[in-house]
Scaffold this motif. Structure first.
Motif, mmCIF file in Angstrom:
data_model
loop_
_atom_site.group_PDB
_atom_site.id
_atom_site.type_symbol
_atom_site.label_atom_id
_atom_site.label_comp_id
_atom_site.label_asym_id
_atom_site.label_seq_id
_atom_site.Cartn_x
_atom_site.Cartn_y
_atom_site.Cartn_z
ATOM 1 N N ALA A 1 6.212 3.917 6.928
ATOM 2 C CA ALA A 1 5.399 4.960 6.170
ATOM 3 C C ALA A 1 6.512 6.044 5.801
ATOM 4 C CB ALA A 1 4.317 5.650 6.920
ATOM 5 N N GLN A 2 7.444 6.352 6.768
ATOM 6 C CA GLN A 2 8.322 7.461 6.771
ATOM 7 C C GLN A 2 9.147 7.075 5.547
ATOM 8 O OE1 GLN A 2 9.711 7.875 10.522
ATOM 9 N NE2 GLN A 2 7.967 8.657 11.335
ATOM 10 N N GLN A 3 9.764 5.798 5.499
ATOM 11 C CA GLN A 3 10.876 5.204 4.633
ATOM 12 C C GLN A 3 10.122 5.120 3.282
ATOM 13 O OE1 GLN A 3 12.852 2.060 6.375
ATOM 14 N NE2 GLN A 3 13.735 3.243 7.930
ATOM 15 N N VAL A 4 9.126 4.442 3.129
ATOM 16 C CA VAL A 4 8.642 4.019 1.665
ATOM 17 C C VAL A 4 7.624 4.952 1.113
ATOM 18 C CG1 VAL A 4 7.170 2.199 0.905
ATOM 19 C CG2 VAL A 4 8.596 1.640 2.665
ATOM 20 N N CYS A 5 6.854 5.754 1.820
ATOM 21 C CA CYS A 5 6.048 6.844 1.191
ATOM 22 C C CYS A 5 6.141 8.187 1.748
ATOM 23 C CB CYS A 5 4.675 6.371 1.322
ATOM 24 S SG CYS A 5 3.975 5.969 2.609
ATOM 25 N N PRO A 6 7.484 8.830 1.564
ATOM 26 C CA PRO A 6 7.751 10.050 2.286
ATOM 27 C C PRO A 6 6.912 11.123 1.729
ATOM 28 C CG PRO A 6 9.594 9.596 0.768
ATOM 29 C CD PRO A 6 8.565 8.371 1.008
ATOM 30 N N HIS A 7 6.424 11.019 0.524
ATOM 31 C CA HIS A 7 5.607 12.212 -0.007
ATOM 32 C C HIS A 7 4.273 11.938 0.357
ATOM 33 C CE1 HIS A 7 9.376 11.985 -2.565
ATOM 34 N NE2 HIS A 7 9.475 13.501 -2.405
ATOM 35 N N VAL A 8 3.781 11.259 1.139
ATOM 36 C CA VAL A 8 2.303 10.984 1.318
ATOM 37 C C VAL A 8 2.194 11.262 2.779
ATOM 38 C CG1 VAL A 8 0.322 9.154 1.624
ATOM 39 C CG2 VAL A 8 2.158 9.118 -0.148
ATOM 40 N N MET B 1 0.815 -1.335 0.049
ATOM 41 C CA MET B 1 0.026 0.030 -0.178
ATOM 42 C C MET B 1 0.850 1.383 0.032
ATOM 43 S SD MET B 1 -2.842 0.948 2.639
ATOM 44 C CE MET B 1 -1.846 1.155 4.018
ATOM 45 N N TYR B 2 1.845 1.240 0.839
ATOM 46 C CA TYR B 2 2.653 2.235 0.914
ATOM 47 C C TYR B 2 3.440 2.586 -0.486
ATOM 48 C CZ TYR B 2 1.996 2.277 6.051
ATOM 49 O OH TYR B 2 1.526 2.521 7.342
ATOM 50 N N GLN B 3 3.978 1.439 -0.933
ATOM 51 C CA GLN B 3 4.576 1.753 -2.451
ATOM 52 C C GLN B 3 3.814 2.080 -3.359
ATOM 53 O OE1 GLN B 3 5.933 -2.437 -2.447
ATOM 54 N NE2 GLN B 3 8.221 -1.831 -2.151
ATOM 55 N N ALA B 4 2.414 1.648 -3.454
ATOM 56 C CA ALA B 4 1.589 2.088 -4.400
ATOM 57 C C ALA B 4 1.197 3.498 -4.273
ATOM 58 C CB ALA B 4 0.150 1.161 -4.327
ATOM 59 N N LEU B 5 0.820 4.005 -3.125
ATOM 60 C CA LEU B 5 0.846 5.510 -2.887
ATOM 61 C C LEU B 5 1.727 6.492 -3.157
ATOM 62 C CD1 LEU B 5 -1.643 4.963 0.334
ATOM 63 C CD2 LEU B 5 -2.498 5.500 -1.988
ATOM 64 N N GLU B 6 2.780 6.033 -2.850
ATOM 65 C CA GLU B 6 4.187 6.639 -3.110
ATOM 66 C C GLU B 6 4.078 6.830 -4.565
ATOM 67 O OE1 GLU B 6 7.507 8.850 -2.630
ATOM 68 O OE2 GLU B 6 6.143 8.548 -1.275
ATOM 69 N N GLN B 7 3.855 6.038 -5.438
ATOM 70 C CA GLN B 7 3.932 6.041 -6.831
ATOM 71 C C GLN B 7 2.782 6.960 -7.328
ATOM 72 O OE1 GLN B 7 3.560 2.318 -8.839
ATOM 73 N NE2 GLN B 7 5.840 1.602 -8.090
#
Length: 300
Positions: A261-268, A223-229
């Motif tokens: 979350a901090q490491q994988v989706c920092p822009h979310v 989920m974190y990877q997808a939302l970061e993309q």
């Protein structure tokens, strides 16, 4: 027309709610009350009173009667005893002391991957279950899993004891439902909820609702990877927000989610809303633009 809850322990009391002639089935008890009722150390009169109070709070006006082991014959007045779990075998043994024609038993599948649930299903083959009993399956996949478990157990009983005749309950498929009206929100509720989230018109709010567990619900990495993309594809000035509405099992799990979350989706922008709060439930659902749940556990 009976809603019945009780303890899985032998000789335990049964608590039931008699429903109106319309036959509407409502489980009017909170988790704490049910846990107390399922505990064979529970004080039956006290918890029956709590059950009754909860039923009244939910607008159920019907008379409520407590049925204990000594008065179990009263269940014949109902016709069907509903038990919200797959293990109805012990109830069949209780019924057998008085005659199996007295009432039907109706169980319900929930999660099927636990050892306890699988054992309970396997026990149906060596319990005095009757063709007029039923185990409600909440999906076609759940029914298939139940049937495979029973087939495997039947093969064992045949090879070990030469058993040729087995009696099974019915397996109707009744999917889980929701109260759709719970998810109808006014414009004012939506505006107030988004203000609480500090979400502007340029904020896309995604909601995850459920247990915040690495192993028993959904590992958040995908989920974190997808939302970061997704966040990288937004027009300039727009923002992606993830609201995690639920509860962590402990502080270590909470820290693991936060670190990931901090490491994988920092822009979310990731927010946690306490799942115990009814107010937070309104904020989470009314303020969201979309929902995501990438469940990956065997239970799910």
């Amino acid at each position: 027309q009976v809603l019945q809850v009780g303890s899985p322990k032998g000789g335990a009391r049964l608590v039931q709610v008699e429903l109106d002639p319309a036959g509407a089935v409502v489980l009017a008890a909170d988790t704490a009350t049910l846990e107390a009722l399922f505990n064979n150390r529970a004080r039956v009169p006290e918890h029956a009173q709590i059950f009754a109070q909860t039923a009244r709070t939910h607008g159920r006006p019907e008379p409520i009667k407590v049925v204990e082991t000594s008065t179990i014959t009263a269940l014949s007045q109902a016709g069907v005893v509903y038990y919200p779990a797959p293990g109805i075998g012990h109830l069949a043994f209780q019924r057998g002391l008085l005659g199996h024609e007295g009432w039907s038993l109706c169980g319900l599948t929930h999660t099927l991957c636990s050892a306890g649930a699988m054992d309970a299903i396997a026990q149906l083959l060596i319990s005095p279950i009757q063709p007029w009993d039923a185990l409600i399956c909440t999906s076609a996949a759940g029914k298939s899993a139940v049937q495979r478990m029973l087939e495997a157990q039947a093969d064992y009983l045949l090879g070990r004891f030469g058993i040729q005749r087995l009696t099974l309950p019915r397996f109707p498929v009744i999917p889980l439902g929701i109260n759709s009206s719970d998810f109808h929100f006014s414009a004012a509720q939506r505006a107030n909820s988004r203000a609480r989230l500090q979400a502007t018109d340029k904020t896309h709010v995604i909601l995850f609702a459920g247990r915040l567990s690495l192993h028993a619900k959904a590992h958040p990495l995908a989920m974190y990877q997808a939302l970061e993309q997704v966040s990288q594809c937004l027009p300039l000035g727009e923002q992606l927000m993830l609201d995690e509405f639920g509860n962590f099992q402990n502080s270590d799990v909470q820290k693991a989610f936060q670190t990931a979350a901090q490491q994988v989706c920092p822009h979310v922008k990731v927010l946690w809303l306490d799942g115990h709060s009814e107010e937070n439930r309104l904020v989470a659902w009314a303020g969201a633009d979309g929902f995501v749940s990438l469940s990956d556990s065997p239970q799910e």
